[in-house]
Scaffold this motif. Structure first.
Motif, PDB file in Angstrom:
ATOM      1  N   LYS A  39       0.860  -1.267   0.040  1.00 11.30           N
ATOM      2  CA  LYS A  39      -0.125   0.155   0.026  1.00 11.30           C
ATOM      3  C   LYS A  39       0.741   1.186  -0.098  1.00 11.30           C
ATOM      4  CE  LYS A  39      -4.132  -1.772   2.190  1.00 11.30           C
ATOM      5  NZ  LYS A  39      -5.058  -1.796   3.391  1.00 11.30           N
ATOM      6  N   ILE A  40       1.774   1.264   0.658  1.00 10.33           N
ATOM      7  CA  ILE A  40       2.914   2.355   1.002  1.00 10.33           C
ATOM      8  C   ILE A  40       3.429   2.678  -0.459  1.00 10.33           C
ATOM      9  CG2 ILE A  40       5.070   3.228   1.948  1.00 10.33           C
ATOM     10  CD1 ILE A  40       4.122   1.905   4.591  1.00 10.33           C
ATOM     11  N   LEU A  41       4.051   1.594  -1.066  1.00 10.29           N
ATOM     12  CA  LEU A  41       4.527   1.835  -2.282  1.00 10.29           C
ATOM     13  C   LEU A  41       3.947   1.577  -3.494  1.00 10.29           C
ATOM     14  CD1 LEU A  41       7.856  -0.159  -1.325  1.00 10.29           C
ATOM     15  CD2 LEU A  41       7.684   2.220  -1.247  1.00 10.29           C
ATOM     16  N   ARG A  42       2.562   1.308  -3.351  1.00  8.55           N
ATOM     17  CA  ARG A  42       1.674   0.975  -4.542  1.00  8.55           C
ATOM     18  C   ARG A  42       2.024   0.200  -5.518  1.00  8.55           C
ATOM     19  NH1 ARG A  42       0.090   2.453  -9.205  1.00  8.55           N
ATOM     20  NH2 ARG A  42       1.806   4.035  -9.645  1.00  8.55           N
ATOM     21  N   VAL A  43       2.706  -0.894  -5.002  1.00  8.36           N
ATOM     22  CA  VAL A  43       3.359  -2.165  -5.773  1.00  8.36           C
ATOM     23  C   VAL A  43       2.385  -3.385  -5.381  1.00  8.36           C
ATOM     24  CG1 VAL A  43       5.337  -0.964  -6.085  1.00  8.36           C
ATOM     25  CG2 VAL A  43       5.084  -2.694  -4.317  1.00  8.36           C
ATOM     26  N   SER A  44       2.380  -4.446  -6.397  1.00  9.79           N
ATOM     27  CA  SER A  44       1.723  -5.528  -5.972  1.00  9.79           C
ATOM     28  C   SER A  44       2.404  -6.712  -5.151  1.00  9.79           C
ATOM     29  CB  SER A  44       1.257  -6.204  -7.573  1.00  9.79           C
ATOM     30  OG  SER A  44       2.605  -6.774  -7.973  1.00  9.79           O
ATOM     31  N   ALA A  45       1.700  -7.452  -4.662  1.00  6.34           N
ATOM     32  CA  ALA A  45       2.418  -8.598  -3.787  1.00  6.34           C
ATOM     33  C   ALA A  45       3.529  -9.281  -4.603  1.00  6.34           C
ATOM     34  CB  ALA A  45       1.519  -9.471  -3.235  1.00  6.34           C
ATOM     35  N   SER A  46       3.133  -9.599  -6.130  1.00  3.38           N
ATOM     36  CA  SER A  46       4.154 -10.193  -6.748  1.00  3.38           C
ATOM     37  C   SER A  46       5.167  -9.578  -7.073  1.00  3.38           C
ATOM     38  CB  SER A  46       3.447 -10.626  -8.253  1.00  3.38           C
ATOM     39  OG  SER A  46       3.055  -9.547  -9.032  1.00  3.38           O
ATOM     40  N   THR A  47       5.168  -8.177  -7.217  1.00  3.05           N
ATOM     41  CA  THR A  47       6.248  -7.275  -7.524  1.00  3.05           C
ATOM     42  C   THR A  47       7.291  -7.232  -6.282  1.00  3.05           C
ATOM     43  OG1 THR A  47       5.163  -5.924  -9.096  1.00  3.05           O
ATOM     44  CG2 THR A  47       7.170  -4.745  -7.857  1.00  3.05           C
ATOM     45  N   LEU A  48       6.480  -7.338  -5.186  1.00  2.43           N
ATOM     46  CA  LEU A  48       7.313  -7.363  -3.667  1.00  2.43           C
ATOM     47  C   LEU A  48       8.068  -8.535  -3.644  1.00  2.43           C
ATOM     48  CD1 LEU A  48       4.841  -5.894  -1.412  1.00  2.43           C
ATOM     49  CD2 LEU A  48       7.081  -4.825  -2.238  1.00  2.43           C
ATOM     50  N   ALA A  49       7.450  -9.657  -4.181  1.00  2.00           N
ATOM     51  CA  ALA A  49       8.131 -10.806  -4.054  1.00  2.00           C
ATOM     52  C   ALA A  49       9.218 -11.100  -5.163  1.00  2.00           C
ATOM     53  CB  ALA A  49       6.984 -12.226  -4.355  1.00  2.00           C
ATOM     54  N   ARG A  50       9.161 -10.658  -6.184  1.00  2.00           N
ATOM     55  CA  ARG A  50      10.122 -10.641  -7.219  1.00  2.00           C
ATOM     56  C   ARG A  50      11.204  -9.884  -6.861  1.00  2.00           C
ATOM     57  NH1 ARG A  50       6.139 -10.069 -10.836  1.00  2.00           N
ATOM     58  NH2 ARG A  50       6.773  -7.872 -11.021  1.00  2.00           N
ATOM     59  N   SER A  51      11.071  -8.853  -6.310  1.00  2.97           N
ATOM     60  CA  SER A  51      11.932  -7.757  -5.779  1.00  2.97           C
ATOM     61  C   SER A  51      13.057  -8.508  -4.600  1.00  2.97           C
ATOM     62  CB  SER A  51      11.520  -6.630  -5.261  1.00  2.97           C
ATOM     63  OG  SER A  51      12.407  -5.756  -4.623  1.00  2.97           O
ATOM     64  N   LYS A  52      12.158  -9.130  -3.661  1.00  2.00           N
ATOM     65  CA  LYS A  52      12.801  -9.818  -2.633  1.00  2.00           C
ATOM     66  C   LYS A  52      13.731 -11.059  -2.940  1.00  2.00           C
ATOM     67  CE  LYS A  52      13.375  -9.228   1.845  1.00  2.00           C
ATOM     68  NZ  LYS A  52      14.200  -8.341   2.202  1.00  2.00           N
ATOM     69  N   ALA A  53      13.485 -11.696  -3.943  1.00  2.00           N
ATOM     70  CA  ALA A  53      14.194 -12.911  -4.483  1.00  2.00           C
ATOM     71  C   ALA A  53      15.635 -12.474  -4.961  1.00  2.00           C
ATOM     72  CB  ALA A  53      13.438 -13.280  -5.760  1.00  2.00           C
TER      73      ALA A  53
END
Length: 134
Positions: A39-53
């Motif tokens: 919500k803070i960054l206005r990104v999807s859960a999948s974008t967060l997961a890809r970024s964390k990988a």
């Protein structure tokens, strides 16, 4: 010439991906959930997961998302100026705040409503605590 443009676009995407990973790491230290980060960054859960990988790259981020990342990084910079103690540096954002703007809510709660205005005002209020310290 087009090769140069592609190179700059690649560099920009890599910098955006790095910024997203750093912002996520900071927010994790603040105690933010993945939902709050999204919500803070206005990104999807999948974008967060890809970024964390490991060696993951972020999806192409728009200007609003990049601005949001910038505000998170700048909030962290302001807190680093205010606090040397890691408990305060990372804990402040999760603490209830009696300032009129926060009205008993934590800065993290305010930012988590997802609006850009809430993120901007949270940054402005926290940055204002520094006074002339920078």
């Amino acid at each position: 010439m087009s090769m140069h443009v592609e190179h700059n676009q690649t560099d920009s995407r890599q910098m955006a991906a790095s910024g997203l990973r750093v912002a996520m790491n900071i927010m994790e230290r603040w105690g933010a959930t993945r939902e709050q980060m999204g919500k803070i960054l206005r990104v999807s859960a999948s974008t967060l997961a890809r970024s964390k990988a490991e060696n993951g790259s972020a999806a192409k981020l728009d200007d609003d998302q990049l601005d949001r990342i910038s505000h998170v990084l700048n909030i962290h910079a302001a807190l680093r100026t205010l606090f040397e103690n890691p408990a305060n540096l990372y804990g402040f954002v999760a603490m209830p705040n009696q300032n009129g703007f926060f009205n008993g809510r934590s800065p993290l709660e305010v930012m988590s409503d997802g609006s850009f205005a809430s993120l901007y005002e949270t940054h402005r209020h926290i940055d204002g605590l520094r006074g002339a310290q920078w």
